[in-house]
Design a protein around this motif. Structure first.
Motif, PDB file in Angstrom:
ATOM      1  N   ASP A  35       0.832  -1.213   0.000  1.00  0.00           N
ATOM      2  CA  ASP A  35       0.000   0.000   0.000  1.00  0.00           C
ATOM      3  C   ASP A  35       0.863   1.258   0.000  1.00  0.00           C
ATOM      4  OD1 ASP A  35      -2.648  -1.294   0.378  1.00  0.00           O
ATOM      5  OD2 ASP A  35      -1.730  -1.953   2.254  1.00  0.00           O
ATOM      6  N   LEU A  36       1.994   1.141   0.710  1.00  0.00           N
ATOM      7  CA  LEU A  36       2.894   2.291   0.864  1.00  0.00           C
ATOM      8  C   LEU A  36       4.304   1.882   0.457  1.00  0.00           C
ATOM      9  CD1 LEU A  36       3.845   5.075   2.246  1.00  0.00           C
ATOM     10  CD2 LEU A  36       4.194   3.676   4.295  1.00  0.00           C
ATOM     11  N   VAL A  37       4.940   2.712  -0.374  1.00  0.00           N
ATOM     12  CA  VAL A  37       6.355   2.502  -0.698  1.00  0.00           C
ATOM     13  C   VAL A  37       7.151   3.617  -0.046  1.00  0.00           C
ATOM     14  CG1 VAL A  37       8.098   2.390  -2.526  1.00  0.00           C
ATOM     15  CG2 VAL A  37       5.832   1.439  -2.923  1.00  0.00           C
ATOM     16  N   VAL A  38       8.210   3.277   0.671  1.00  0.00           N
ATOM     17  CA  VAL A  38       9.087   4.307   1.232  1.00  0.00           C
ATOM     18  C   VAL A  38      10.454   4.208   0.567  1.00  0.00           C
ATOM     19  CG1 VAL A  38      10.121   5.282   3.308  1.00  0.00           C
ATOM     20  CG2 VAL A  38       7.896   4.152   3.469  1.00  0.00           C
ATOM     21  N   LEU A  39      10.932   5.335   0.053  1.00  0.00           N
ATOM     22  CA  LEU A  39      12.312   5.431  -0.415  1.00  0.00           C
ATOM     23  C   LEU A  39      13.083   6.113   0.711  1.00  0.00           C
ATOM     24  CD1 LEU A  39      11.806   6.648  -4.123  1.00  0.00           C
ATOM     25  CD2 LEU A  39      11.690   4.339  -3.202  1.00  0.00           C
ATOM     26  N   PRO A  40      13.963   5.394   1.374  1.00  0.00           N
ATOM     27  CA  PRO A  40      14.589   5.924   2.586  1.00  0.00           C
ATOM     28  C   PRO A  40      15.789   6.826   2.286  1.00  0.00           C
ATOM     29  CG  PRO A  40      15.368   3.704   2.201  1.00  0.00           C
ATOM     30  CD  PRO A  40      14.422   4.022   1.066  1.00  0.00           C
ATOM     31  N   GLY A  41      16.317   7.394   3.350  1.00  0.00           N
ATOM     32  CA  GLY A  41      17.485   8.262   3.222  1.00  0.00           C
ATOM     33  C   GLY A  41      18.769   7.471   3.071  1.00  0.00           C
ATOM     34  N   GLY A  42      19.829   8.178   2.782  1.00  0.00           N
ATOM     35  CA  GLY A  42      21.134   7.550   2.615  1.00  0.00           C
ATOM     36  C   GLY A  42      21.908   8.219   1.498  1.00  0.00           C
ATOM     37  N   PHE A  43      22.800   7.450   0.911  1.00  0.00           N
ATOM     38  CA  PHE A  43      23.645   7.976  -0.162  1.00  0.00           C
ATOM     39  C   PHE A  43      23.655   6.948  -1.291  1.00  0.00           C
ATOM     40  CE2 PHE A  43      24.955   9.679   3.849  1.00  0.00           C
ATOM     41  CZ  PHE A  43      25.138  11.024   3.599  1.00  0.00           C
ATOM     42  N   SER A  44      22.485   6.758  -1.915  1.00  0.00           N
ATOM     43  CA  SER A  44      22.390   5.723  -2.930  1.00  0.00           C
ATOM     44  C   SER A  44      23.451   5.966  -4.004  1.00  0.00           C
ATOM     45  CB  SER A  44      20.994   5.705  -3.546  1.00  0.00           C
ATOM     46  OG  SER A  44      20.663   6.949  -4.097  1.00  0.00           O
ATOM     47  N   TYR A  45      24.141   4.895  -4.375  1.00  0.00           N
ATOM     48  CA  TYR A  45      25.216   4.962  -5.384  1.00  0.00           C
ATOM     49  C   TYR A  45      26.236   6.040  -5.051  1.00  0.00           C
ATOM     50  CZ  TYR A  45      22.374   1.862  -8.214  1.00  0.00           C
ATOM     51  OH  TYR A  45      21.647   0.800  -8.661  1.00  0.00           O
ATOM     52  N   GLY A  46      26.462   6.265  -3.743  1.00  0.00           N
ATOM     53  CA  GLY A  46      27.491   7.217  -3.342  1.00  0.00           C
ATOM     54  C   GLY A  46      27.229   8.637  -3.810  1.00  0.00           C
ATOM     55  N   ASP A  47      25.962   8.943  -4.135  1.00  0.00           N
ATOM     56  CA  ASP A  47      25.629  10.284  -4.644  1.00  0.00           C
ATOM     57  C   ASP A  47      26.369  10.601  -5.952  1.00  0.00           C
ATOM     58  OD1 ASP A  47      23.775  10.914  -2.743  1.00  0.00           O
ATOM     59  OD2 ASP A  47      25.051  12.278  -1.597  1.00  0.00           O
TER      60      ASP A  47
ATOM     61  N   GLY B 296      20.718  10.785  -6.157  1.00  0.00           N
ATOM     62  CA  GLY B 296      19.478  10.100  -6.525  1.00  0.00           C
ATOM     63  C   GLY B 296      19.371   9.732  -8.000  1.00  0.00           C
ATOM     64  N   ALA B 297      20.300  10.209  -8.815  1.00  0.00           N
ATOM     65  CA  ALA B 297      20.174  10.035 -10.275  1.00  0.00           C
ATOM     66  C   ALA B 297      20.189   8.563 -10.674  1.00  0.00           C
ATOM     67  CB  ALA B 297      21.267  10.790 -11.008  1.00  0.00           C
ATOM     68  N   MET B 298      21.144   7.820 -10.133  1.00  0.00           N
ATOM     69  CA  MET B 298      21.263   6.419 -10.538  1.00  0.00           C
ATOM     70  C   MET B 298      20.143   5.583  -9.920  1.00  0.00           C
ATOM     71  SD  MET B 298      24.464   6.966 -11.799  1.00  0.00           S
ATOM     72  CE  MET B 298      25.702   6.916 -10.533  1.00  0.00           C
ATOM     73  N   ALA B 299      19.828   5.861  -8.658  1.00  0.00           N
ATOM     74  CA  ALA B 299      18.750   5.114  -7.996  1.00  0.00           C
ATOM     75  C   ALA B 299      17.439   5.292  -8.746  1.00  0.00           C
ATOM     76  CB  ALA B 299      18.606   5.579  -6.547  1.00  0.00           C
ATOM     77  N   ALA B 300      17.230   6.484  -9.299  1.00  0.00           N
ATOM     78  CA  ALA B 300      15.987   6.777 -10.018  1.00  0.00           C
ATOM     79  C   ALA B 300      15.857   5.949 -11.292  1.00  0.00           C
ATOM     80  CB  ALA B 300      15.901   8.264 -10.347  1.00  0.00           C
ATOM     81  N   ARG B 301      16.949   5.338 -11.725  1.00  0.00           N
ATOM     82  CA  ARG B 301      16.919   4.492 -12.928  1.00  0.00           C
ATOM     83  C   ARG B 301      17.022   3.012 -12.559  1.00  0.00           C
ATOM     84  NH1 ARG B 301      17.918  10.023 -13.217  1.00  0.00           N
ATOM     85  NH2 ARG B 301      17.455  10.788 -15.319  1.00  0.00           N
ATOM     86  N   SER B 302      16.820   2.672 -11.291  1.00  0.00           N
ATOM     87  CA  SER B 302      16.855   1.272 -10.848  1.00  0.00           C
ATOM     88  C   SER B 302      15.623   0.531 -11.353  1.00  0.00           C
ATOM     89  CB  SER B 302      16.825   1.197  -9.321  1.00  0.00           C
ATOM     90  OG  SER B 302      18.001   1.667  -8.777  1.00  0.00           O
ATOM     91  N   PRO B 303      15.730  -0.804 -11.503  1.00  0.00           N
ATOM     92  CA  PRO B 303      14.572  -1.592 -11.963  1.00  0.00           C
ATOM     93  C   PRO B 303      13.307  -1.366 -11.120  1.00  0.00           C
ATOM     94  CG  PRO B 303      16.550  -2.946 -11.933  1.00  0.00           C
ATOM     95  CD  PRO B 303      16.938  -1.626 -11.346  1.00  0.00           C
ATOM     96  N   ILE B 304      13.445  -1.256  -9.795  1.00  0.00           N
ATOM     97  CA  ILE B 304      12.263  -1.152  -8.936  1.00  0.00           C
ATOM     98  C   ILE B 304      11.469   0.136  -9.205  1.00  0.00           C
ATOM     99  CG2 ILE B 304      13.360   0.048  -6.990  1.00  0.00           C
ATOM    100  CD1 ILE B 304      10.826  -2.814  -6.637  1.00  0.00           C
ATOM    101  N   ILE B 305      12.135   1.163  -9.729  1.00  0.00           N
ATOM    102  CA  ILE B 305      11.471   2.464  -9.874  1.00  0.00           C
ATOM    103  C   ILE B 305      10.303   2.392 -10.859  1.00  0.00           C
ATOM    104  CG2 ILE B 305      11.781   4.869 -10.646  1.00  0.00           C
ATOM    105  CD1 ILE B 305      12.814   4.318  -7.816  1.00  0.00           C
ATOM    106  N   GLN B 306      10.411   1.538 -11.867  1.00  0.00           N
ATOM    107  CA  GLN B 306       9.293   1.390 -12.799  1.00  0.00           C
ATOM    108  C   GLN B 306       8.053   0.882 -12.056  1.00  0.00           C
ATOM    109  OE1 GLN B 306       9.427   2.907 -15.590  1.00  0.00           O
ATOM    110  NE2 GLN B 306       7.273   2.313 -15.843  1.00  0.00           N
ATOM    111  N   ALA B 307       8.293  -0.045 -11.118  1.00  0.00           N
ATOM    112  CA  ALA B 307       7.184  -0.579 -10.313  1.00  0.00           C
ATOM    113  C   ALA B 307       6.640   0.490  -9.361  1.00  0.00           C
ATOM    114  CB  ALA B 307       7.650  -1.799  -9.531  1.00  0.00           C
ATOM    115  N   VAL B 308       7.531   1.326  -8.835  1.00  0.00           N
ATOM    116  CA  VAL B 308       7.104   2.409  -7.936  1.00  0.00           C
ATOM    117  C   VAL B 308       6.261   3.418  -8.721  1.00  0.00           C
ATOM    118  CG1 VAL B 308       7.892   4.310  -6.456  1.00  0.00           C
ATOM    119  CG2 VAL B 308       9.111   2.125  -6.420  1.00  0.00           C
ATOM    120  N   ARG B 309       6.705   3.698  -9.932  1.00  0.00           N
ATOM    121  CA  ARG B 309       5.978   4.619 -10.817  1.00  0.00           C
ATOM    122  C   ARG B 309       4.558   4.103 -11.081  1.00  0.00           C
ATOM    123  NH1 ARG B 309       9.141   8.017 -13.767  1.00  0.00           N
ATOM    124  NH2 ARG B 309      10.935   6.636 -13.819  1.00  0.00           N
TER     125      ARG B 309
END
Lengths: 84, 234
Positions: free
Chosen positions: B44-56, B61-74
């Motif tokens: 029901d709820l998706v949380v994208l948490p804090g951190g430094f995905s792909y070392g910034d 966030g640029a690389m994380a935004a192109r991860s496979p899961i993001i299509q499902a989140v979209r």
């Protein structure tokens, strides 16, 4: 054919460049009073193979669109050289 | 009612969010690896948490935004499912185009790690219905790229649409750019998309969910989501 593409990514005008601002202050502190503005960008180099320069440029443009450049805040300038 | 917390390489607040949801708020939550192409079916709820995905790298966030899961989140968001992006998760949402704007380097060029007062500008969202409008809450911030930026005309549109949900504030209740610790335009700390089911914010509600950790103002967000999903808040 192989190509080397260079993409110069710059922050758009009007987008605050905090790095540039800090470097401007440092340069002034070092006595370079002539400096009026500093903008910092990044340069990305990509080696790729493509049938022609046009094809290579198209591919790099689509890479910019897909990932390399955020059009809201950045612009990307592509230059290309054949390397064999 | 189920939550999925996406874990990217470099995420470091995923466990805090899982704990706040599961152990404190009582919303069952599971971690989901970013390479998974689908979300657990009953999410029901998706949380994208804090951190430094792909070392910034490249842009936050640029690389994380192109991860496979993001299509499902979209897809989840398109169906009206709830999506919450915290800190790096907010940056990922803007990079993925699920929220407008971009997060730039803080105006003072420093990494800021500090408690922050925020004004809740809207209490009619799935994420903030437990707070009366205008409530001041204290959540910590911990980021280097938190300056919310949007070109002027679009910023006006965002304000006109009442998409600003959290704004940096002072104890006297005033809120706005003058209270931005990071130079954020219009004092913006958190926004929703136009349909209201996707929220991104730089401050960390999961770090304000237990007295032991210095405050419980963040609990209202979990309880808001819970009552929304239970159907009580609509």
């Amino acid at each position: 054919m192989k190509f080397r593409a260079r993409i110069l990514v710059s922050l758009k005008e009007g987008v605050l460049d905090t790095q540039g601002k800090a470097v401007l202050v440092s340069l002034k502190n070092l006595g370079f009073d002539v400096v009026e503005e500093v903008r910092i960008g990044k340069s990305i180099e990509i080696v790729l193979s493509a049938g022609s320069a046009e094809e290579a440029e198209k591919k790099v443009e689509s890479m910019c669109e897909a990932l390399l450049v955020n059009p809201l805040i950045e612009t990307g300038r592509v230059s290309l050289e054949a390397i064999g | 009612m189920n939550a999925s917390v996406v874990v990217f390489p470099g995420s470091n607040c995923d466990r805090d969010v899982l704990y706040a949801l599961g152990k404190i708020a009582g919303i069952p939550a599971v971690p989901v690896w970013h390479k998974d192409p689908v979300l657990p079916e009953d999410t029901d709820l998706v949380v994208l948490p804090g951190g430094f995905s792909y070392g910034d790298y490249l842009r936050c966030g640029a690389m994380a935004a192109r991860s496979p899961i993001i299509q499902a989140v979209r897809e989840h968001a398109r169906r009206g499912g709830l999506v919450l992006g915290i800190c790096n998760g907010f940056q990922v949402l803007t990079e993925a185009g699920l929220l407008p704007g971009a997060l730039l380097a803080n105006s003072n060029l420093e990494f800021i790690c500090s408690p922050c007062l925020l004004k809740v500008e809207r209490s009619d969202t799935p994420f903030t219905n437990a707070y009366p409008e205008g409530t001041l809450v204290q959540f910590p911030i911990a980021h280097h790229e938190g300056l919310y930026f949007l070109p002027e005309r679009e910023l006006q549109k965002l304000e006109d649409n009442r998409q600003v949900v959290f704004r940096y504030a002072a104890a006297d209740g005033s809120a706005g750019a003058q209270h931005s610790p990071n130079g954020s335009l219009n004092g913006i700390a958190g926004i929703v998309n136009s349909s209201g089911n996707v929220l991104g914010l730089m401050p960390h509600p999961e770090r304000a969910s237990e007295k032991l950790l210095g405050g419980t103002d963040g609990l209202g967000m979990w309880y808001s989501i819970k009552s929304w999903l239970e159907g009580g808040a609509r």
